[in-house]
Every structure is written in C-alpha cells, then in structure tokens.
Design a protein around this motif. Sequence first.
Motif, PDB file in Angstrom:
ATOM      1  N   VAL A   1       0.861  -1.182   0.000  1.00 46.77           N
ATOM      2  CA  VAL A   1       0.000   0.000   0.000  1.00 46.77           C
ATOM      3  C   VAL A   1       0.900   1.236   0.000  1.00 46.77           C
ATOM      4  O   VAL A   1       1.725   1.406   0.907  1.00 46.77           O
ATOM      5  N   VAL A   2       0.738   2.079  -1.020  1.00 43.40           N
ATOM      6  CA  VAL A   2       1.498   3.323  -1.110  1.00 43.40           C
ATOM      7  C   VAL A   2       0.530   4.474  -0.855  1.00 43.40           C
ATOM      8  O   VAL A   2      -0.427   4.667  -1.616  1.00 43.40           O
ATOM      9  N   GLY A   3       0.755   5.218   0.207  1.00 46.31           N
ATOM     10  CA  GLY A   3      -0.125   6.343   0.471  1.00 46.31           C
ATOM     11  C   GLY A   3      -0.078   6.774   1.915  1.00 46.31           C
ATOM     12  O   GLY A   3       0.492   6.103   2.781  1.00 46.31           O
ATOM     13  N   ALA A   4      -0.694   7.937   2.153  1.00 46.56           N
ATOM     14  CA  ALA A   4      -0.774   8.484   3.508  1.00 46.56           C
ATOM     15  C   ALA A   4      -2.148   9.103   3.687  1.00 46.56           C
ATOM     16  O   ALA A   4      -2.865   9.350   2.718  1.00 46.56           O
ATOM     17  N   GLY A   5      -2.521   9.339   4.935  1.00 44.57           N
ATOM     18  CA  GLY A   5      -3.811   9.936   5.200  1.00 44.57           C
ATOM     19  C   GLY A   5      -4.296   9.608   6.591  1.00 44.57           C
ATOM     20  O   GLY A   5      -3.601   8.950   7.386  1.00 44.57           O
ATOM     21  N   PRO A   6      -5.511  10.049   6.920  1.00 46.49           N
ATOM     22  CA  PRO A   6      -6.030   9.894   8.286  1.00 46.49           C
ATOM     23  C   PRO A   6      -6.107   8.453   8.773  1.00 46.49           C
ATOM     24  O   PRO A   6      -6.059   8.212   9.980  1.00 46.49           O
ATOM     25  N   LEU A   7      -6.244   7.480   7.857  1.00 46.85           N
ATOM     26  CA  LEU A   7      -6.411   6.086   8.284  1.00 46.85           C
ATOM     27  C   LEU A   7      -5.088   5.329   8.406  1.00 46.85           C
ATOM     28  O   LEU A   7      -5.086   4.127   8.676  1.00 46.85           O
ATOM     29  N   GLU A   8      -3.969   6.015   8.232  1.00 44.55           N
ATOM     30  CA  GLU A   8      -2.687   5.307   8.189  1.00 44.55           C
ATOM     31  C   GLU A   8      -2.398   4.549   9.477  1.00 44.55           C
ATOM     32  O   GLU A   8      -2.021   3.362   9.445  1.00 44.55           O
ATOM     33  N   ALA A   9      -2.571   5.195  10.637  1.00 49.32           N
ATOM     34  CA  ALA A   9      -2.238   4.536  11.915  1.00 49.32           C
ATOM     35  C   ALA A   9      -3.098   3.294  12.120  1.00 49.32           C
ATOM     36  O   ALA A   9      -2.600   2.232  12.539  1.00 49.32           O
ATOM     37  N   ARG A  10      -4.393   3.403  11.802  1.00 49.85           N
ATOM     38  CA  ARG A  10      -5.282   2.258  11.990  1.00 49.85           C
ATOM     39  C   ARG A  10      -4.909   1.107  11.066  1.00 49.85           C
ATOM     40  O   ARG A  10      -4.864  -0.059  11.474  1.00 49.85           O
ATOM     41  N   LEU A  11      -4.610   1.417   9.818  1.00 48.83           N
ATOM     42  CA  LEU A  11      -4.259   0.369   8.862  1.00 48.83           C
ATOM     43  C   LEU A  11      -2.959  -0.326   9.263  1.00 48.83           C
ATOM     44  O   LEU A  11      -2.832  -1.546   9.152  1.00 48.83           O
ATOM     45  N   ARG A  12      -1.987   0.442   9.718  1.00 48.15           N
ATOM     46  CA  ARG A  12      -0.718  -0.174  10.151  1.00 48.15           C
ATOM     47  C   ARG A  12      -0.963  -1.116  11.333  1.00 48.15           C
ATOM     48  O   ARG A  12      -0.368  -2.191  11.412  1.00 48.15           O
TER      49      ARG A  12
END
Length: 761
Positions: free
Chosen positions: A628-639
């Motif tokens: 997954v290449v990208g950043a945004g508000p959901l990054e912490a949850r996805l990690r």
Amino acid sequence: MRVAVLDHTAELGGAELALVRSLEALDPTVVEPVVVLFSSGPLEERLHRAGHRVVVVPLDPGVRDVGRAAGPVTVVRSAVAGAGFLGRLVRTLRGLDVDVVHTTSLKADLLAVPAARLLGLPLVWHVHDRIAEDYLPARTVRAFRALARRVPYAVVANSAATAATLPGARRLTVAHPGLSPEQVAGSVRRHQPEGPPVVGMVGRLSPTKGQLVLVRAARRVVDVRPDVRFRLLGAAAFGAEDYEREVRGEIDRLGLADVVELTGFVADPRPELDRLTVCVHASTVPEPFGQVVTEAMAWGVPVVATRGGGVDEIVRTQPPGADTGLLVAPDDDAALAAAVLEVLDRPAEALERAARAHADVASRFRADRGAAILTRVWLESAGARPFPAPSESDRPRVAIAHDYLTQRGGAERVVLALHRAFPDATIHTTLYDPDGTYPEFRDASVVVSPIDKIAPLRREHRAALPLLPYAVSRLRVDAEVVVASSSGWAHGVPATGRKLVYCHAPARWLYQADAYLGDEAGSSAKAGALSVLSGWLRRWDRRAASSADRYLANSTVVRERIATAYGIDAEVLAPPYGIDPADPQEPVAALADWAEAGYLLVVSRLLPYKNVDVAVEAVRGLPERLVVVGAGPLEARLRAEAPDNVRIVTGLTDAELRWTYAHARTLLAPSLEDFGLTPLEAAAFGVPTLALHAGGYLDTIDESVNGAFFEEPTTEAVRAAVITARDRGWDAAAIRTHAEQFSETRFRERIRSEVERLLSP
C-alpha cells in the motif's frame, strides 16, 4: 519592421548557429534584422557572408567573459562602469532606428535592459539556457526569474523544458531551434557506413556535455567490441580548456589513445555524420534543447542520448514501434555503453529507428517555423507600448486555478500537466504546502489566498472547509482565460476573462457526503458541521458553477454528476497518467525482498471512501503480498491492523513510485473514483488492474486488455477477484498500448484547443 538582434559573443555556439538559421528563414518583406554583437569573431564573419547587416559595439572583455557565477547584478554594474558601453549601445540602437530589441544570450538579456528602457523600445528575451539551479547559480536563477516576470515585453524559450524554468515570465512562447533544408538528408540510410563502426559525439568540450562519460563508456564498449572507434567533434570554448586536458588525460589513463580521437572544431559536421554508426549525446545535466540530436536525426544517424530537458521533446520513446532513439540516464557510462552496443549489435532495428527519427524531426523542427514564431512575437511587440506597468490591462493569456496544493494526488498531477501545457501560467490556489505536494510546483509561480498564512490549515486543508469560499473569492484571477482544476472550490475563482473548468468531481462533501465521511458519517462533529453548512455551501457551489464559460469532465460518471448537480452538459476529457516509465527508477529499501516475486499494489490516499482497508482485509490469509502506497487519516489504523503480508509505505519520490509500479504484478483499485489515475499509471508499466465496477474505471479499464472488475467494494469480492486472476495471462505490451490513449501529449493538445476555442471571436 526593423529588429536589433543582440548577442554578447561572436563565437559559434548552439544559440548562435540557431540564430543564423532563423535569420536565413525570415521573410525579408516583413522583417529587416540587424545583428549587434559585443565582440568580433566567427559569428560576425558568417553573418556577413550570408548578407546580413552586423554592427559591433565592443564590450570590455572582463565583462564579456565573466563567468555565470558572477551574477546578473555584477554583469550590469560592470558594463555600466566599463568605458561607456551603455552609451555606445544606446547611440547605436538609436542610429539604427529599430522597432524591437531582441536578445539571444543571458548577458545580452541583462545588458539590453537599460538601453531599451532609455530608448522606449520593446525588449524580447530569447532564452537558450534552463534557468535552474542545476545549470546556473541559485542567485542568478532567482534574479533572472524575477526579471523575466517584469522587464521584457515577451520571452521566447528554446524548448518547453526551458520555458518550465521561467514561471510567470511575460508572454512566454516556445520556439524550437530549427533545421535548415540543407541539414536534412534527402533520403534515409539503408546500410551503416562501411568499415569499422564509428561512435561520434558533436559539441563543444564542456563538463556539462559529458565527453568524460563517453570516454569511460568507450572503455566498456571496446572491451566487448575491440573494432569500434570513437570521434569527439568539437573544441573547448568559454574557458573549458582545463576540461579538455582532463578528457585527454582520461583517454590516456584508460588506454584509449588509439581508439578515441579529438578532432577539434568542425565547421560543417555533415561529412563527419556520414561516417558515424551512432551519434551520442551525453550531457550530464538536462539540456535546454539539444540541437546536435536533431541534426544527427535529420541526417539519418542512429542516436543515443541522455534523458532530461529539451531532449525529451526531441526523442520519442513511446509508443512501442514508434520510438526514434535510445535514451539513458545522464552521467551513467555503463548505461551509455549498453545503449551503444545495442545499436551496434542490432543494426537493422537501429536504422528503422533512425528512419522514423529522420521523418519526425524534418517535420517538427524546421527553421521557417521558428522564424514565423519570432516574427509574430516581434510584430506584437512593435505594436505595443514597451515596459507596461503591471497595473495596465495587458493580461496574461492563461492562468491556472486549483483548490489547494497540499497533497500528492491525481488532481495535483493534472495541475502539473496543465502547467506543462501552459508553462507561463501562474497557478492560483487557496493553500500551498511545498513539502506536502509535488516538488515540481516549486518551479511555478504560485499565488495563494489570505488563509495560507494559517500554517495548520496548510497541513490539514479539510479543517479550512468553512473558510474556503472566502479564500477562493479572494483569488481574483486576471487573465484572458483561467483554467480551473476543481473538485469543488476552484471553479468559484473570480475571473476577469473567460473561465474553463476542468472538473474532477462536484464537491463530494455536498453531493456524496456519506461516502466522503466514511465511518464519521451521521454522528461526528465534522458531519454535524457539514450538515449545518451544506445548504449555504450548495448555493455558493451552484453560483460558482454557473460562472464558468465552459465545463469539462474527467470521466463519463463525473459528466453525469455535473448534469445532476448543476444542469450543465460537460464534455469528457480524460486526464493523462502522470508517470513516465522511461524516467529513472529508484529502489524502495522496504520492498526490496518482495521485488523479484512481485506483489499486489494499492496506490491511494488513506481516506474512508478509498476502501484501502477492504483491500488489506481481502489478502489476509492469502499467499499474495500487498503493498500500500499512500498516507492519510487512516494510516495509523491500517498499520495496526495489517497482516504480515501487507506493507504500507509513504513519502515515495516519483523515482521510487516508478520502481514500485515496475515490480508490481497487479494493481488493486477498490474505491469509487471519479476518474482514478492509478490503473493508467500501472498500465504504462504493463501492469493490469482489478477494479470496482463503477465510477471512472468504466472509462479506463478494458476487461479484454488491462484489467477485470469486481462488483462491490467488499472483502469477499476483492478476495475472489484476486484468486480468479491468479491463472490469467496478461499481455504487457497490449496494456502499455492501451495506456497511450491517455497520454499527456493528447491531453495537452485537447486542453490547448479548448483554450483557443474560448479565445476565438
């Protein structure tokens, strides 16, 4: 019309040879040129032989030969103080009774300013150098760009690459250096020259031209093909004698004295080109244009060149089967040697490329075309009052508006494409975060709204939503046409001229609020605020839409949404994919161990409606790996929730993103997109896509060529699509050909024609 053409040097460099050809192609019934040189030399003699009037106004050699590092202020001060040069130049121009002053070198550009002002004459700068920090000192770049926006009546650039380094320059026009008829071979080669293969390079000896790189490549070539010989045509000029000694020393050090010959200056390179099996261009920095490349191609010689600058406008590498030369990374002797060997080992293919190149450059780069552009600029300049104040009514032809430049996404890539289509256009936007968006915007002239002073809003533009109508209303754009790249705000910019809206989507927060908010819909503070403001925002939004003269939609589904929201019938113009697979790639260390086997790929901002979480869950427990290449508000949850076969990477450069695409097996596109550039970016690398059967993907994915659909954005549907696709074979060449339907060249041609349509009476 009489035009004074000023050049500080009388040496025969690339700009000077281009000047000679342009003068020869002028219509003498329209223009009478007078060349004013600041020294005597070969150029003076050549112009005299061609029947042109030449006047020499001597400039002190200490000023004329000062290096670029001295800076523009030093050059002008030295000239003013030096033995009355300015007075002599003013008297000469007054005596010639000219209508326009045209300058062809950076020193002449600067030195002509006070003379033209004193005489009240319009000044046209013809820029043959990229005004960039890899080519000139930083202070010179800053000063010259500032002057180009304020001082000359018009600026002519020798390529789009040069034009892109002059953001906001006045009345910026591109005129490529042209070929005279005698420079174009009457027929193409059918066979390579007899005898041992000869690799040649034409150009003055200079560190930026890359003779050292070619010498080092020669050692690699000769190790494989001992019969090959090398000829370096050109002499040291402009103080490069030390570099010539360095080149000769490297030839001796590598044991190539019997293989590599330095011929010195050659007045007519055509007999030398007849001897060459391949002509090499090896510049270590991007060339402003690259005349030697067009000259070799016009003579039917196979060409190997380094990427960057104007060379990218000359050598075509796409689509497959239509390429006209081989391009390699600059300052890479191994890549250069490999490309030379490819030409030597595959002569039939090399000659086919050369034949295509011959036809292509003979059509596109003619001296009479450049002369016609110069004539038009001079006529416009002669009919206008020189040095108009910024408050006068001569508006820029085209300006660009965009919602906000705070992120890296498809819409921002479209703005870059618009700026390449109109390189003189200023970009107007509400918020600008140079570190958060693409670095290429640093080379543009960007005007921001008052709220840009609030630093937190630059980092989180969604928090600015209640302020954005005010911010947009403060972006009064003064231009004949403003091209507004809009996802809901930029179409509201006040414009003094016509307005062309390129719509990525009607505002999602107004017309697709649930999808936009995702899990926050219904109960969050953001949802509550949007509910309160939505009525007022809709009224503002519809008034903004009605202010446009013409609407373009980026996809069929967006066209339908525009009709529903605004009652406007928009035409569809697909945006271009913004990543060129021919550009350099840089490995991503975090993915190196997955590169050989390949992986599934998602490239997306990490927002609720993008459904990246669906893709992550879909591969849980599968043998496939997902990047997954990208950043945004959901990054912490996805990690936190991602399984071991998922890796999330952020902050990639374009070179790293190209590498990531190149090593992917399949792209996943589970979001409801208004257009969605990523399937086309993947297709440019021959990578297929599994996508949601909706939105903009309906326009870009052909299930018989570059992808397959799944019907809903659920874990089960995506997982089933991944499993089904395991056994399918894909034709990478066909996928790449499909992507060419959405090339930037086609986009530029269409958007320019739309602007011309608005400007037509």
